[in-house]
Design a protein around this motif. Structure first.
Motif, PDB file in Angstrom:
ATOM      1  N   GLN A  58       1.059  -1.169  -0.047  1.00 13.85           N
ATOM      2  CA  GLN A  58       0.040   0.208  -0.097  1.00 13.85           C
ATOM      3  C   GLN A  58       0.845   1.463   0.099  1.00 13.85           C
ATOM      4  N   THR A  59       0.174   2.375   0.140  1.00 14.70           N
ATOM      5  CA  THR A  59       1.107   3.553   0.198  1.00 14.70           C
ATOM      6  C   THR A  59       0.509   4.649   1.107  1.00 14.70           C
ATOM      7  N   GLU A  83     -12.932   6.987   8.736  1.00 14.50           N
ATOM      8  CA  GLU A  83     -12.157   6.834   7.529  1.00 14.50           C
ATOM      9  C   GLU A  83     -11.944   5.506   6.832  1.00 14.50           C
ATOM     10  N   GLY A  85      -9.926   3.054   5.077  1.00 15.08           N
ATOM     11  CA  GLY A  85      -8.220   2.848   4.307  1.00 15.08           C
ATOM     12  C   GLY A  85      -7.317   3.480   5.500  1.00 15.08           C
ATOM     13  N   THR A  86      -6.978   2.868   6.670  1.00 17.95           N
ATOM     14  CA  THR A  86      -6.177   3.445   7.557  1.00 17.95           C
ATOM     15  C   THR A  86      -4.868   3.438   6.975  1.00 17.95           C
ATOM     16  N   SER A  88      -1.071   3.853   6.802  1.00 18.20           N
ATOM     17  CA  SER A  88      -0.257   3.972   7.761  1.00 18.20           C
ATOM     18  C   SER A  88      -0.591   4.524   9.160  1.00 18.20           C
ATOM     19  N   GLN A  91      -3.209   9.821   7.809  1.00 17.93           N
ATOM     20  CA  GLN A  91      -4.525  10.666   7.658  1.00 17.93           C
ATOM     21  C   GLN A  91      -5.403  10.683   8.939  1.00 17.93           C
ATOM     22  N   ASP A 106      -9.259  -0.643   7.874  1.00 18.71           N
ATOM     23  CA  ASP A 106      -8.388  -1.048   7.171  1.00 18.71           C
ATOM     24  C   ASP A 106      -8.625  -2.618   6.884  1.00 18.71           C
ATOM     25  N   ARG A 107      -8.414  -3.255   5.439  1.00 17.30           N
ATOM     26  CA  ARG A 107      -8.789  -4.637   5.446  1.00 17.30           C
ATOM     27  C   ARG A 107      -7.312  -5.475   5.608  1.00 17.30           C
ATOM     28  N   PHE A 108      -6.205  -4.814   6.016  1.00 18.36           N
ATOM     29  CA  PHE A 108      -4.961  -5.602   6.499  1.00 18.36           C
ATOM     30  C   PHE A 108      -5.031  -5.343   8.065  1.00 18.36           C
ATOM     31  N   ASP A 133     -13.572  -5.095   5.968  1.00 20.32           N
ATOM     32  CA  ASP A 133     -13.916  -4.503   4.887  1.00 20.32           C
ATOM     33  C   ASP A 133     -14.412  -2.973   4.782  1.00 20.32           C
ATOM     34  N   GLY A 134     -14.086  -1.933   4.783  1.00 19.46           N
ATOM     35  CA  GLY A 134     -14.512  -0.694   4.998  1.00 19.46           C
ATOM     36  C   GLY A 134     -15.704  -0.342   4.106  1.00 19.46           C
ATOM     37  N   THR A 150     -10.175   6.656   1.478  1.00 19.50           N
ATOM     38  CA  THR A 150      -8.630   6.999   1.021  1.00 19.50           C
ATOM     39  C   THR A 150      -8.289   5.732   0.144  1.00 19.50           C
ATOM     40  N   LEU A 207     -10.664  -2.652  -2.259  1.00 23.42           N
ATOM     41  CA  LEU A 207     -10.867  -3.901  -2.570  1.00 23.42           C
ATOM     42  C   LEU A 207     -11.919  -4.576  -1.594  1.00 23.42           C
TER      43      LEU A 207
HETATM   44  N1  SAH Z   1      -5.002   6.927   4.266  1.00 27.39           N
HETATM   45  C1  SAH Z   1      -3.746   6.007   4.527  1.00 27.39           C
HETATM   46  C2  SAH Z   1      -3.365   5.618   2.929  1.00 27.39           C
HETATM   47  C3  SAH Z   1      -4.265   4.950   2.415  1.00 27.39           C
HETATM   48  S1  SAH Z   1      -3.838   3.657   1.050  1.00 27.39           S
HETATM   49  C4  SAH Z   1      -2.379   6.749   5.021  1.00 27.39           C
HETATM   50  O1  SAH Z   1      -2.507   7.778   5.670  1.00 27.39           O
HETATM   51  O2  SAH Z   1      -1.643   6.217   5.318  1.00 27.39           O
HETATM   52  C5  SAH Z   1      -5.231   2.798   0.987  1.00 27.39           C
HETATM   53  C6  SAH Z   1      -5.483   2.000   2.201  1.00 27.39           C
HETATM   54  O3  SAH Z   1      -6.934   1.548   1.805  1.00 27.39           O
HETATM   55  C7  SAH Z   1      -4.860   0.537   2.154  1.00 27.39           C
HETATM   56  O4  SAH Z   1      -4.129   0.553   3.445  1.00 27.39           O
HETATM   57  C8  SAH Z   1      -5.802  -0.472   1.926  1.00 27.39           C
HETATM   58  O5  SAH Z   1      -5.415  -1.773   2.370  1.00 27.39           O
HETATM   59  C9  SAH Z   1      -7.080   0.055   2.360  1.00 27.39           C
HETATM   60  N2  SAH Z   1      -8.366  -0.504   1.753  1.00 27.39           N
HETATM   61  C10 SAH Z   1      -8.468  -0.926   0.396  1.00 27.39           C
HETATM   62  N3  SAH Z   1      -9.629  -1.224   0.303  1.00 27.39           N
HETATM   63  C11 SAH Z   1     -10.166  -1.451   1.561  1.00 27.39           C
HETATM   64  C12 SAH Z   1     -11.554  -1.826   2.082  1.00 27.39           C
HETATM   65  N4  SAH Z   1     -12.473  -2.331   1.260  1.00 27.39           N
HETATM   66  N5  SAH Z   1     -11.665  -1.689   3.310  1.00 27.39           N
HETATM   67  C13 SAH Z   1     -10.882  -1.045   4.139  1.00 27.39           C
HETATM   68  N6  SAH Z   1      -9.550  -0.538   3.813  1.00 27.39           N
HETATM   69  C14 SAH Z   1      -9.391  -0.910   2.451  1.00 27.39           C
END
Ligand code: SAH
Length: 213
Positions: A58-59, A83, A85-86, A88, A91, A106-108, A133-134, A150, A207
């Motif tokens: 991820q980024t 939010e 997509g946590t 790192s 945000q 986040d999904r990870f 799954d967000g 995000t 995803l």
């Molecule tokens: N906001 C983050 C950057 C997000 S990168 C920061 O400040 O670093 C996008 C993130 O969205 C990734 O970590 C990815 O795993 C997550 N993501 C993608 N699909 C998702 C879903 N369905 N549910 C939750 N998280 C998801």
């Protein structure tokens, strides 16, 4: 949790020159050290206005994009923010300085665990972190005053729109993955949903299901 004056100046200059002018947003970004959210060699590049790799492929977003998205969200001190997509956690940390409470998903599991440790270390006690799954949102904690996605979806996910309070704002990158997407601002009014296109952006895709790490 401060970083040195020269680094702060550099970050703030990049933010202002790219259109981040909201005083509260700039203050929040001045107090949260992005380096805390990066690991290994990439930590050295924390103060560059560029996206950088984080674990799980991820980024972490570019600081000016974080600033512009946060500014567009118009967060108030009493707001409950979701939010998706946590990543790192950077945000979410910025949002936590502006809002009453931040729920971040986040999904990870690996990413949410690491982010949680950083939040604790920085004393950011108003962030609640979930692995899942967000795109389904957090129905048990809805409605939300503000929702920030995000990761890029083809359309704003229906369950998230349903969890937005009247008067609430959602900011989400929309479009096919691997192409340029458009950042959209959705406002829920008494009459329905208003859509505004903000700017082109590029995010990793939203995803389905849990990540395997
Ligand atoms: N906001 C983050 C950057 C997000 S990168 C920061 O400040 O670093 C996008 C993130 O969205 C990734 O970590 C990815 O795993 C997550 N993501 C993608 N699909 C998702 C879903 N369905 N549910 C939750 N998280 C998801």
């Amino acid at each position: 949790m401060s970083f040195d004056a020269e680094q702060k100046m550099r970050v703030l200059y990049a933010l202002r020159s790219r259109g981040v002018t909201d005083r509260r947003v700039l203050e929040a970004m001045e107090t949260i050290d992005r380096q805390r959210f990066l690991q290994g060699l990439f930590a050295e590049r924390a103060y560059e206005d560029t996206p950088l790799p984080i674990p799980c492929g991820q980024t972490i977003s570019q600081p000016s994009v974080v600033g512009l998205m946060t500014q567009a969200l118009q967060v108030g001190p009493r707001d409950k923010v979701l939010e998706i997509g946590t990543g790192s956690g950077y945000q979410a940390a910025i949002l936590s300085r502006l809002a009453r409470r931040v729920y971040t998903v986040d999904r990870f599991r690996r990413l949410t665990r690491t982010a949680e440790q950083v939040f604790e270390h920085l004393g950011l006690s108003n962030i609640v972190t979930f692995t899942g799954d967000g795109s389904h949102g957090l129905p048990d904690h809805a409605p939300f005053d503000r929702i920030l996605v995000t990761a890029a979806a083809e359309d704003p996910p229906g369950p998230l729109l349903a969890q937005l309070r009247e008067g609430g704002i959602m900011v989400v990158p929309v479009g096919q993955s691997d192409t340029v997407q458009t950042l959209i601002k959705v406002t829920r009014t008494a009459a329905g949903l208003d859509y505004e296109e903000l700017r082109p952006v590029r995010f990793v895709p939203l995803l389905e299901g849990l990540g395997d790490d």
